[in-house]
Write a protein that holds these residues in place. Structure first.
Motif, PDB file in Angstrom:
ATOM      1  N   THR A  46      37.372  14.266   6.092  1.00 47.21           N
ATOM      2  CA  THR A  46      36.002  13.970   5.667  1.00 47.21           C
ATOM      3  C   THR A  46      35.031  14.985   6.257  1.00 47.21           C
ATOM      4  O   THR A  46      34.220  15.592   5.539  1.00 47.21           O
ATOM      5  CB  THR A  46      35.603  12.542   6.097  1.00 47.21           C
ATOM      6  OG1 THR A  46      36.487  11.601   5.455  1.00 47.21           O
ATOM      7  CG2 THR A  46      34.168  12.226   5.714  1.00 47.21           C
ATOM      8  N   VAL A  51      31.197  16.372   4.908  1.00 47.83           N
ATOM      9  CA  VAL A  51      30.621  15.029   4.776  1.00 47.83           C
ATOM     10  C   VAL A  51      30.613  14.368   6.159  1.00 47.83           C
ATOM     11  O   VAL A  51      31.646  14.350   6.846  1.00 47.83           O
ATOM     12  CB  VAL A  51      31.442  14.170   3.778  1.00 47.83           C
ATOM     13  CG1 VAL A  51      30.910  12.742   3.727  1.00 47.83           C
ATOM     14  CG2 VAL A  51      31.412  14.812   2.392  1.00 47.83           C
ATOM     15  N   VAL A  56      28.445   7.995   5.935  1.00 48.41           N
ATOM     16  CA  VAL A  56      28.867   7.616   4.581  1.00 48.41           C
ATOM     17  C   VAL A  56      28.536   6.145   4.312  1.00 48.41           C
ATOM     18  O   VAL A  56      28.624   5.299   5.202  1.00 48.41           O
ATOM     19  CB  VAL A  56      30.383   7.853   4.365  1.00 48.41           C
ATOM     20  CG1 VAL A  56      30.683   9.329   4.339  1.00 48.41           C
ATOM     21  CG2 VAL A  56      31.217   7.163   5.432  1.00 48.41           C
ATOM     22  N   SER A  59      33.682   3.728   2.813  1.00 48.81           N
ATOM     23  CA  SER A  59      34.873   4.518   3.145  1.00 48.81           C
ATOM     24  C   SER A  59      36.105   3.902   2.482  1.00 48.81           C
ATOM     25  O   SER A  59      36.001   2.972   1.676  1.00 48.81           O
ATOM     26  CB  SER A  59      35.069   4.551   4.657  1.00 48.81           C
ATOM     27  OG  SER A  59      35.447   3.260   5.131  1.00 48.81           O
ATOM     28  N   VAL A  75      32.541   9.830  -2.935  1.00 43.88           N
ATOM     29  CA  VAL A  75      31.493  10.803  -2.594  1.00 43.88           C
ATOM     30  C   VAL A  75      31.683  12.003  -3.515  1.00 43.88           C
ATOM     31  O   VAL A  75      32.749  12.624  -3.526  1.00 43.88           O
ATOM     32  CB  VAL A  75      31.613  11.258  -1.119  1.00 43.88           C
ATOM     33  CG1 VAL A  75      30.562  12.323  -0.805  1.00 43.88           C
ATOM     34  CG2 VAL A  75      31.476  10.067  -0.180  1.00 43.88           C
ATOM     35  N   ALA A  86      36.009   8.853   1.690  1.00 46.12           N
ATOM     36  CA  ALA A  86      35.871   9.211   3.102  1.00 46.12           C
ATOM     37  C   ALA A  86      36.631   8.250   4.018  1.00 46.12           C
ATOM     38  O   ALA A  86      37.047   7.158   3.613  1.00 46.12           O
ATOM     39  CB  ALA A  86      34.387   9.241   3.477  1.00 46.12           C
TER      40      ALA A  86
END
Length: 264
Positions: A46, A51, A56, A59, A75, A86
């Protein structure tokens, strides 16, 4: 329908996450639609995709445990030009929560049913352990790509991984195959590396990729800048090696499709 490839090795430190990030970016650079799924709670894939794992909105935990729709978890903006599921520390809890869930081995496979139609390739970065997250990846995958260093202990780890894959084919995924074996952190000046490389080719034949990933400073530096190596230094030997790997995988896929068409 997109091809799902799990990138796995029970031995850590073999370039698994480096391969996941840079292969995804290389495939995306060939104008393929690519999804990378980070199933390692460390979230290195990730972060290496540019990112922030701490920021985030969702996930792999939400995808697997809470069964959030794929569209709410993915994402779409990454440094590598691919889409991403992620991972962060929340994913550690997913393994525990999944133990009490019905059909827990199939959560990822079910979550990707519709998503497979949207991508040419889906790569899964597995944790370096045989746990419920890895089992989910194997159940969802068409094949397994195995990165490994050419050293003695890596051979033992490869044997253990092959045993694991054979067990899983009889339990959760009868169609699971070895996609290929990738030699990483390769130094041709090292006699042991050359000896192990020859053993691999003798035992696994054309399953061993011709592309070899060398030891390369740029490959090691790129993650700290949150970008795949081809966008950090496209002229580096590491960037060229992963582009060569992507090309080899595409040629193999085209060859297999042609054979299937002829036999049909």
């Amino acid at each position: 329908m997109g091809k799902v490839i799990a990138i796995a090795n029970q031995k850590g430190g073999v370039g698994k996450t480096t391969t996941a990030v840079n292969l995804a970016a290389s495939m995306a650079a060939t104008k393929r639609k690519v999804l990378l799924i980070d199933l390692d709670p460390q979230g290195n894939a990730t972060m290496g995709s540019g990112v922030d794992k701490y920021a985030v909105h969702a996930s792999a935990y939400e995808l697997l445990v809470e069964e959030k729709p794929f569209a709410e978890v993915v994402v779409k903006e990454t440094a590598g030009g691919y889409h991403l599921i992620a991972a962060n520390s929340d994913v550690t809890a997913a393994e525990v929560r999944l133990l009490n869930v019905f059909a827990r081995e199939l959560r990822l496979r079910n979550a990707l049913k519709d998503a497979r139609q949207q991508y040419d390739f889906i790569f899964i970065d597995c944790p370096p352990a045989l746990n419920m997250l890895t089992v989910n990846a194997m159940a969802a995958a068409d094949s397994v790509l195995v990165p490994m260093q050419c050293e003695y202990y890596a051979l033992e780890g490869l044997t253990a991984l092959m045993d694991t894959i054979n067990q899983l084919t009889s339990v959760v995924n009868a169609d699971l195959k070895i996609e290929g074996i990738l030699r990483t952190m390769y130094d041709p000046r090292n006699r042991l590396a050359n000896d192990v490389s020859e053993q691999l080719k003798q035992h696994f034949g054309d399953k061993v990729y011709r592309a070899v990933i060398p030891r390369n400073v740029r490959l090691a530096e790129a993650p700290s800048f949150g970008t795949p190596v081809m966008y950090y230094d496209k002229g580096s030997t590491g960037a060229k090696a992963y582009l060569a790997l992507a090309g080899e995988i595409l040629r193999r896929a085209d060859k297999k499709t042609a054979k299937t068409s002829i036999s049909a």
